[in-house]
Scaffold this active site. Structure first.
Site, PDB file in Angstrom:
ATOM      1  N   LYS A  98       0.799  -1.235   0.000  1.00 55.77           N
ATOM      2  CA  LYS A  98       0.000   0.000   0.000  1.00 55.77           C
ATOM      3  C   LYS A  98       0.830   1.284   0.000  1.00 55.77           C
ATOM      4  O   LYS A  98       0.287   2.380   0.119  1.00 55.77           O
ATOM      5  CB  LYS A  98      -0.924   0.025   1.235  1.00 55.77           C
ATOM      6  CG  LYS A  98      -1.899  -1.157   1.327  1.00 55.77           C
ATOM      7  CD  LYS A  98      -2.862  -1.010   2.500  1.00 55.77           C
ATOM      8  CE  LYS A  98      -3.809  -2.187   2.618  1.00 55.77           C
ATOM      9  NZ  LYS A  98      -4.694  -2.106   3.797  1.00 55.77           N
ATOM     10  N   LYS A 125       2.483   2.613   2.264  1.00 56.13           N
ATOM     11  CA  LYS A 125       2.417   3.445   3.475  1.00 56.13           C
ATOM     12  C   LYS A 125       2.719   2.615   4.704  1.00 56.13           C
ATOM     13  O   LYS A 125       2.508   1.397   4.718  1.00 56.13           O
ATOM     14  CB  LYS A 125       1.059   4.149   3.592  1.00 56.13           C
ATOM     15  CG  LYS A 125      -0.098   3.215   3.698  1.00 56.13           C
ATOM     16  CD  LYS A 125      -1.410   3.964   3.747  1.00 56.13           C
ATOM     17  CE  LYS A 125      -2.533   2.966   3.931  1.00 56.13           C
ATOM     18  NZ  LYS A 125      -3.845   3.501   3.836  1.00 56.13           N
TER      19      LYS A 125
HETATM   20  N1  CTP Z   1     -12.635  -5.002   5.444  1.00 56.49           N
HETATM   21  C1  CTP Z   1     -14.046  -5.065   5.385  1.00 56.49           C
HETATM   22  N2  CTP Z   1     -14.773  -3.908   5.367  1.00 56.49           N
HETATM   23  C2  CTP Z   1     -14.155  -2.704   5.381  1.00 56.49           C
HETATM   24  C3  CTP Z   1     -12.737  -2.623   5.441  1.00 56.49           C
HETATM   25  C4  CTP Z   1     -12.002  -3.801   5.474  1.00 56.49           C
HETATM   26  O1  CTP Z   1     -14.626  -6.148   5.356  1.00 56.49           O
HETATM   27  N3  CTP Z   1     -14.907  -1.610   5.323  1.00 56.49           N
HETATM   28  C5  CTP Z   1     -11.869  -6.238   5.425  1.00 56.49           C
HETATM   29  C6  CTP Z   1     -10.965  -6.342   4.207  1.00 56.49           C
HETATM   30  O2  CTP Z   1     -11.704  -6.813   3.087  1.00 56.49           O
HETATM   31  C7  CTP Z   1      -9.930  -7.337   4.682  1.00 56.49           C
HETATM   32  C8  CTP Z   1      -9.822  -7.035   6.203  1.00 56.49           C
HETATM   33  O3  CTP Z   1     -10.997  -6.265   6.538  1.00 56.49           O
HETATM   34  O4  CTP Z   1     -10.388  -8.653   4.496  1.00 56.49           O
HETATM   35  C9  CTP Z   1      -8.579  -6.244   6.536  1.00 56.49           C
HETATM   36  O5  CTP Z   1      -8.569  -5.118   5.683  1.00 56.49           O
HETATM   37  P1  CTP Z   1      -7.503  -3.931   5.749  1.00 56.49           P
HETATM   38  O6  CTP Z   1      -6.881  -3.768   4.418  1.00 56.49           O
HETATM   39  O7  CTP Z   1      -6.620  -4.108   6.912  1.00 56.49           O
HETATM   40  O8  CTP Z   1      -8.519  -2.704   6.064  1.00 56.49           O
HETATM   41  P2  CTP Z   1      -8.845  -1.369   5.292  1.00 56.49           P
HETATM   42  O9  CTP Z   1      -9.739  -0.564   6.162  1.00 56.49           O
HETATM   43  O10 CTP Z   1      -9.380  -1.693   3.902  1.00 56.49           O
HETATM   44  O11 CTP Z   1      -7.412  -0.678   5.198  1.00 56.49           O
HETATM   45  P3  CTP Z   1      -6.799   0.393   4.162  1.00 56.49           P
HETATM   46  O12 CTP Z   1      -7.722   1.553   4.065  1.00 56.49           O
HETATM   47  O13 CTP Z   1      -5.462   0.744   4.766  1.00 56.49           O
HETATM   48  O14 CTP Z   1      -6.658  -0.329   2.828  1.00 56.49           O
END
Ligand code: CTP
Length: 135
Positions: A45, A47
């Site tokens: 990502k 970051k």
């Molecule tokens: N996930 C989910 N619903 C969301 C956000 C995340 O079901 N609104 C799920 C993702 O599909 C994944 C898990 O949680 O299976 C971990 O996701 P992660 O990438 O850590 O979370 P994000 O919030 O999507 O992080 P970022 O914005 O940094 O991509």
């Protein structure tokens, strides 16, 4: 005994994380969660997570229904992790739809719908905006 495995960064925990973990756990009797290392997250990502990989691991381990956590060092090792943790079901959010179908030879692969309207990225943007008086 059905063993479920899922993976993610789980930085700055939010309701979408809790829901996917609960739904993953409900598919079986045991839930293992692979937590992306800081280095892997950076390559995926571009970051650095807010919380360190060790804090993220401890936080996720403390969630009801999570039985076991480990550090996921590489996307390329998913098959090895599935075998090592004797997983019957791989659960991923549907942002990854189709991307892990190759593992259907090793276990069942289930993509669950993401919770709408929230992500760590959006949350951090909101926190930044509200801290600078923009929201
Ligand atoms: N996930 C989910 N619903 C969301 C956000 C995340 O079901 N609104 C799920 C993702 O599909 C994944 C898990 O949680 O299976 C971990 O996701 P992660 O990438 O850590 O979370 P994000 O919030 O999507 O992080 P970022 O914005 O940094 O991509």
């Amino acid at each position: 005994m059905k063993r479920v495995i899922t993976f993610g960064t789980f930085d700055v925990l939010h309701i979408g994380h809790i829901r996917i973990l609960q739904r993953a756990r409900a598919l079986g009797d045991h839930l293992t969660v692979g937590i992306s290392t800081d280095a892997m997250n950076f390559s995926k990502k571009q970051k650095k997570p807010v919380y360190s990989q060790f804090d993220r691991m401890e936080i996720v381990k403390a969630i009801a229904g999570v039985d076991e956590v480990f550090l996921e060092h590489s996307l390329d090792l998913k098959g090895e992790y599935i075998k090592k943790y004797k997983s019957d079901i791989l659960v991923m959010g549907n942002d990854w739809e189709g991307r892990f179908d190759e593992f259907k030879a090793l276990c069942e692969v289930v993509y669950l719908p993401r919770t709408e309207g929230i992500s760590t990225t959006e949350l951090l943007a909101e926190i930044r905006a509200s801290a600078s008086g923009l929201a």
